[in-house]
Write a protein that holds these residues in place. Structure first.
Motif, PDB file in Angstrom:
ATOM      1  N   GLN A  90      58.736  30.757  81.614  1.00  0.00           N
ATOM      2  CA  GLN A  90      59.875  31.159  80.802  1.00  0.00           C
ATOM      3  C   GLN A  90      60.406  29.988  79.981  1.00  0.00           C
ATOM      4  OE1 GLN A  90      62.460  32.730  83.846  1.00  0.00           O
ATOM      5  NE2 GLN A  90      61.788  34.830  83.518  1.00  0.00           N
ATOM      6  N   GLN A  91      60.415  28.814  80.583  1.00  0.00           N
ATOM      7  CA  GLN A  91      60.992  27.641  79.935  1.00  0.00           C
ATOM      8  C   GLN A  91      60.046  26.980  78.944  1.00  0.00           C
ATOM      9  OE1 GLN A  91      61.988  25.228  83.316  1.00  0.00           O
ATOM     10  NE2 GLN A  91      63.640  26.588  83.993  1.00  0.00           N
ATOM     11  N   GLN A 120      57.207  31.305  87.611  1.00  0.00           N
ATOM     12  CA  GLN A 120      57.805  32.200  86.626  1.00  0.00           C
ATOM     13  C   GLN A 120      58.794  31.446  85.741  1.00  0.00           C
ATOM     14  OE1 GLN A 120      60.767  35.750  87.230  1.00  0.00           O
ATOM     15  NE2 GLN A 120      58.713  36.519  87.647  1.00  0.00           N
ATOM     16  N   ARG A 121      59.618  30.600  86.344  1.00  0.00           N
ATOM     17  CA  ARG A 121      60.591  29.830  85.552  1.00  0.00           C
ATOM     18  C   ARG A 121      59.883  28.849  84.631  1.00  0.00           C
ATOM     19  NH1 ARG A 121      63.371  29.521  90.577  1.00  0.00           N
ATOM     20  NH2 ARG A 121      62.724  27.352  90.814  1.00  0.00           N
ATOM     21  N   TYR A 157      55.091  31.966  72.673  1.00  0.00           N
ATOM     22  CA  TYR A 157      54.550  33.321  72.797  1.00  0.00           C
ATOM     23  C   TYR A 157      55.025  34.210  71.648  1.00  0.00           C
ATOM     24  CZ  TYR A 157      53.415  37.865  74.846  1.00  0.00           C
ATOM     25  OH  TYR A 157      52.916  39.130  75.050  1.00  0.00           O
ATOM     26  N   PHE A 158      56.292  34.138  71.325  1.00  0.00           N
ATOM     27  CA  PHE A 158      56.839  35.023  70.300  1.00  0.00           C
ATOM     28  C   PHE A 158      56.726  34.443  68.883  1.00  0.00           C
ATOM     29  CE2 PHE A 158      58.990  36.626  74.109  1.00  0.00           C
ATOM     30  CZ  PHE A 158      58.686  37.969  73.985  1.00  0.00           C
ATOM     31  N   GLY A 161      57.912  30.546  76.240  1.00  0.00           N
ATOM     32  CA  GLY A 161      58.611  31.668  75.629  1.00  0.00           C
ATOM     33  C   GLY A 161      58.608  31.614  74.110  1.00  0.00           C
ATOM     34  N   ASN A 162      59.039  30.483  73.549  1.00  0.00           N
ATOM     35  CA  ASN A 162      59.081  30.349  72.086  1.00  0.00           C
ATOM     36  C   ASN A 162      57.692  30.422  71.473  1.00  0.00           C
ATOM     37  OD1 ASN A 162      61.861  30.095  72.090  1.00  0.00           O
ATOM     38  ND2 ASN A 162      61.806  27.863  72.205  1.00  0.00           N
ATOM     39  N   VAL A 185      54.044  40.925  78.277  1.00  0.00           N
ATOM     40  CA  VAL A 185      55.422  40.762  78.727  1.00  0.00           C
ATOM     41  C   VAL A 185      56.084  42.133  78.715  1.00  0.00           C
ATOM     42  CG1 VAL A 185      57.651  39.673  78.287  1.00  0.00           C
ATOM     43  CG2 VAL A 185      55.534  38.416  77.810  1.00  0.00           C
ATOM     44  N   THR A 241      48.261  37.887  77.493  1.00  0.00           N
ATOM     45  CA  THR A 241      49.490  37.855  78.281  1.00  0.00           C
ATOM     46  C   THR A 241      50.378  38.998  77.828  1.00  0.00           C
ATOM     47  OG1 THR A 241      49.423  35.448  78.578  1.00  0.00           O
ATOM     48  CG2 THR A 241      51.554  36.534  78.877  1.00  0.00           C
TER      49      THR A 241
END
Length: 246
Positions: free
Chosen positions: A161-162, A157-158, A168-169, A165-166, A227, A225
Motif C-alpha cells: 500500500q505504501q 499488505q502495508r 499502480y494507478f 499504490g501510486n 485490486v 495485480t
C-alpha cells in the motif's frame, strides 16, 4: 471421523472463500439455518447434500477432497514477525513472490539479475520460514495452502500500500490486459454486504485461475495485480460544501 472433520473444515473454508454463509446454504437446500448449523456441528451431512453445497461453488466433491488433501499440513498464513522479515529485504520479497507463483530457480535467474549464491540464500530463508522445502538440485516444493494469503493489514499488505499504490494507478488502463472501473453510488448495509460477498467470490475465481495456469509454461503467463475494494468514502473534493450538521 478424522477425514470427515477435515473434509467439512475444507468445505467451510470454501464457503467462506466464496462469500457464502450458513444462511445461503440453508436457502439452497431448502432447510432452516438452525438445521444447517446442526448438520455442520454434528458432522452429519449426506453425500447428496454435500454435492448440492459443492454445486453452489461450481465444485465437484472430488475437487473438495483434493483441496482437503492439499491443505493438510500446509501453511495458510505467516506470523507478523515472518512478514516483517520478508519486507525488510526487497530481494527476499521478490523471491517469495516468485516461488508463490511456482517459478523454478532457473526461471528466477533467467529473469532477474541476482547472483546464484544469493538466490540460494533467499530460498534457504524461505525454507526456514516453512514456505518451501528446498530440495536437492535447488528444486522447490511449495508448502503453502492454496488459500494462502498475507495477513490483513499486516506488514506485507502495508508495504505494498505504501510503496506501489501510486505506481499502480499511474496508468491510462488502455491496453487489452488492463481495466479500471470506478463505481459510485449509495447502498444499504444489506446491499453493501452482498456486493462484498460477490467481490470475495471474484477473488476466489482469480485464485482458481491462477492455480490452473501454474501448469502453463512461464512464457505463457504474465504477472497481473488485481485490486478489489469497496469502502464508505466522502470525497474530500466536496467536503467544503457539506452541511456540517449532516
Amino acid at each position: 471421523m478424522a477425514q470427515t472433520s477435515a473434509l467439512l473444515k475444507a468445505l467451510k473454508k470454501e464457503l467462506k472463500a466464496n462469500g457464502l454463509t450458513y444462511g445461503d446454504v440453508a436457502k439452497h437446500l431448502d432447510l432452516a439455518q438452525a438445521s444447517i448449523k446442526r448438520l455442520f456441528s454434528e458432522e452429519n451431512i449426506s453425500l447428496a447434500r454435500l454435492d448440492k453445497i459443492c454445486q453452489m461453488m461450481n465444485l465437484e466433491i472430488s475437487d473438495l477432497v483434493k483441496t482437503m488433501s492439499e491443505r493438510q499440513g500446509q501453511l495458510q498464513q505467516l506470523s507478523v514477525e515472518q512478514e516483517q522479515e520478508i519486507t525488510k529485504d526487497i530481494n527476499l520479497l521478490l523471491i517469495t513472490i516468485c516461488v508463490l507463483n511456482k517459478w523454478t530457480m532457473a526461471e528466477m535467474m533467467d529473469h532477474y539479475q541476482m547472483p546464484e549464491t544469493e538466490c540460494i540464500q533467499k530460498l534457504a530463508q524461505l525454507d526456514k520460514l516453512k514456505i518451501i522445502d528446498l530440495l536437492p538440485g535447488n528444486r522447490i516444493k511449495l508448502l503453502v495452502d492454496s488459500n494462502f494469503g498475507w495477513r490483513e493489514n499486516g506488514p506485507i499488505q502495508r508495504f505494498f500500500q505504501q510503496t506501489i499504490g501510486n505506481e499502480y494507478f499511474n496508468s491510462q488502463f488502455e491496453h487489452d490486459d488492463e481495466i479500471l472501473l470506478v463505481l459510485n453510488g449509495m447502498l444499504s448495509n444489506q446491499s453493501n454486504g452482498e456486493f462484498q460477498r460477490k467481490i470475495k467470490r471474484l477473488a476466489r475465481e482469480f485464485e482458481l485461475l491462477n492455480q490452473e495456469d501454474t501448469n502453463l509454461n512461464l512464457n505463457d503467463r504474465h504477472g497481473v495485480t488485481a485490486v478489489l475494494a469497496i469502502r464508505g468514502w466522502r470525497y474530500g473534493l466536496f467536503e467544503h460544501l457539506r452541511n456540517q450538521e449532516k
